[in-house]
Design an enzyme around this catalytic site. Structure first.
Site, PDB file in Angstrom:
ATOM      1  N   GLU A   1       0.814  -1.228   0.000  1.00 55.24           N
ATOM      2  CA  GLU A   1       0.000   0.000   0.000  1.00 55.24           C
ATOM      3  C   GLU A   1       0.838   1.264   0.000  1.00 55.24           C
ATOM      4  O   GLU A   1       0.488   2.246  -0.675  1.00 55.24           O
ATOM      5  CB  GLU A   1      -0.953  -0.011   1.200  1.00 55.24           C
ATOM      6  CG  GLU A   1      -2.175  -0.883   1.051  1.00 55.24           C
ATOM      7  CD  GLU A   1      -1.882  -2.362   1.207  1.00 55.24           C
ATOM      8  OE1 GLU A   1      -2.780  -3.182   0.927  1.00 55.24           O
ATOM      9  OE2 GLU A   1      -0.752  -2.701   1.633  1.00 55.24           O
TER      10      GLU A   1
ATOM     11  N   HIS B   1     -10.020  -5.872  10.187  1.00 54.58           N
ATOM     12  CA  HIS B   1     -10.801  -5.595   8.987  1.00 54.58           C
ATOM     13  C   HIS B   1     -12.083  -4.840   9.315  1.00 54.58           C
ATOM     14  O   HIS B   1     -12.952  -4.695   8.452  1.00 54.58           O
ATOM     15  CB  HIS B   1     -11.155  -6.899   8.266  1.00 54.58           C
ATOM     16  CG  HIS B   1      -9.984  -7.606   7.675  1.00 54.58           C
ATOM     17  ND1 HIS B   1      -9.039  -8.228   8.448  1.00 54.58           N
ATOM     18  CD2 HIS B   1      -9.592  -7.781   6.393  1.00 54.58           C
ATOM     19  CE1 HIS B   1      -8.121  -8.777   7.670  1.00 54.58           C
ATOM     20  NE2 HIS B   1      -8.428  -8.520   6.422  1.00 54.58           N
TER      21      HIS B   1
END
Length: 329
Positions: free
Chosen positions: A60, A129
């Protein structure tokens, strides 16, 4: 009008903007041939090629940095986070580059960049998450933060975000992708700085956004049967807040309840209370009630997970509580 799922509305927005502007491209993990984890970019690589639907390694920080550099040179990247929580790995790039480069370059560089993807508390996705990152990003100068909540506003807002010359963090809730509703068949855009008055009312202003819009509306359906009349506002723009719409409502109702999925400490609700207290304190007939998620990592266990999130009954109880307060506060 046509009926679409929210993920299809986002797909249409991306497709239309890529067709209109060759500078627009998508970058992220599995955005190309796989079509994105929630199929927002499904089959777009066939239409636009692999260089405009750019699949990346699991890195990322690297691909967000690449997107920033491309925006500085005139392209319009859309960064998809497979899960917005993963973009914490790119927090340095977002904070020190996305938010600041226009300023630190003396205006020589613009950052027409959208960072979008699924976030919020899902169903037993576990703590890593199920993070609510709006609280992390709201303190970064130079960023605009949007939280879509319907297929209609998802499409219109994403198109406006892609066209913006400034960076936009665009939150989509993981549990709303399969929400279905009618949207116009013709092209449309929506302003990035406006809240939506979902329901007008006279007794109390309920401020909410994203998935909590639907928990609020469930509560309101029951409250109407008992002759309560709340006004519901979907914030949509989390930064900057549409304080003008909020002000008009509070001057009518004089009572406020904030319902958010964000953490209580340092969340969007905390900023709302600060601004309401600074600007509208004399309009309040009762203390602001804030309903937020618990300040703990989201449990994996389903029942514990639900216990951390604001439920419709809590909203019903809060409305009754604040409406019963007298005006001598």
């Amino acid at each position: 009008m046509k009926k679409v799922f929210l993920f299809e509305a986002l797909h249409e927005a991306t497709d239309e903007e890529m067709a209109q502007d060759p500078k627009v491209f998508v970058i992220g993990e599995d955005v190309g041939h796989y079509g994105g984890s929630y199929k927002v970019t499904r089959d777009l690589h066939i239409k636009y090629g692999d260089l405009r639907l750019l699949d990346t390694p699991i890195a990322e920080n690297s691909f967000t940095g690449l997107a920033i550099g491309s925006a500085m040179t005139g392209l319009k990247p859309i960064v998809e986070g497979m899960n917005m929580s993963f973009l914490l790995l790119a927090f340095n790039q977002i904070a020190n580059n996305v938010g600041m480069l226009r300023y630190t370059s003396g205006g020589n560089f613009h950052l027409p960049l959208v960072i979008r993807g699924p976030g919020g508390i899902g169903r037993q996705l576990g703590p890593e998450h199920s993070q609510r990152l709006e609280a992390y990003f709201q303190g970064i100068p130079g960023l605009r933060i949007i939280a879509c909540s319907t297929p209609y506003n998802a499409k219109g807002l994403l198109k406006s975000a892609i066209r913006s010359e400034n960076p936009v963090i665009f939150f989509e809730h993981v549990l709303l992708y399969n929400l279905q509703a009618n949207i116009p068949s013709e092209e449309y855009t929506l302003p990035l700085d406006k809240a939506e008055v979902v329901k007008e009312g006279k007794q109390v202003t309920i401020l909410t956004y994203s998935r909590m819009r639907y928990n609020v509306l469930q509560a309101v359906d029951k409250l109407l049967l008992e002759n309560y009349d709340p006004e519901v506002i979907d914030l949509i723009s989390l930064k900057p807040l549409d304080i003008n719409t909020i002000e008009r409502s509070i001057k009518k109702t004089h009572k406020v309840i904030i319902v958010e999925e964000c953490m209580r400490t340092g969340g969007i609700g905390a900023e709302l209370i600060a601004q309401i207290t600074e600007k509208l304190f004399d309009q309040l007939d009762a203390p602001v009630i804030r309903l937020s998620s618990a300040d703990i990592p989201t449990p994996y266990n389903g029942k514990l997970e639900q216990a951390t999130i604001v439920q419709p009954q809590q909203i019903i109880d809060a409305v009754k509580q604040i409406c019963e307060m007298n005006n001598t506060w």
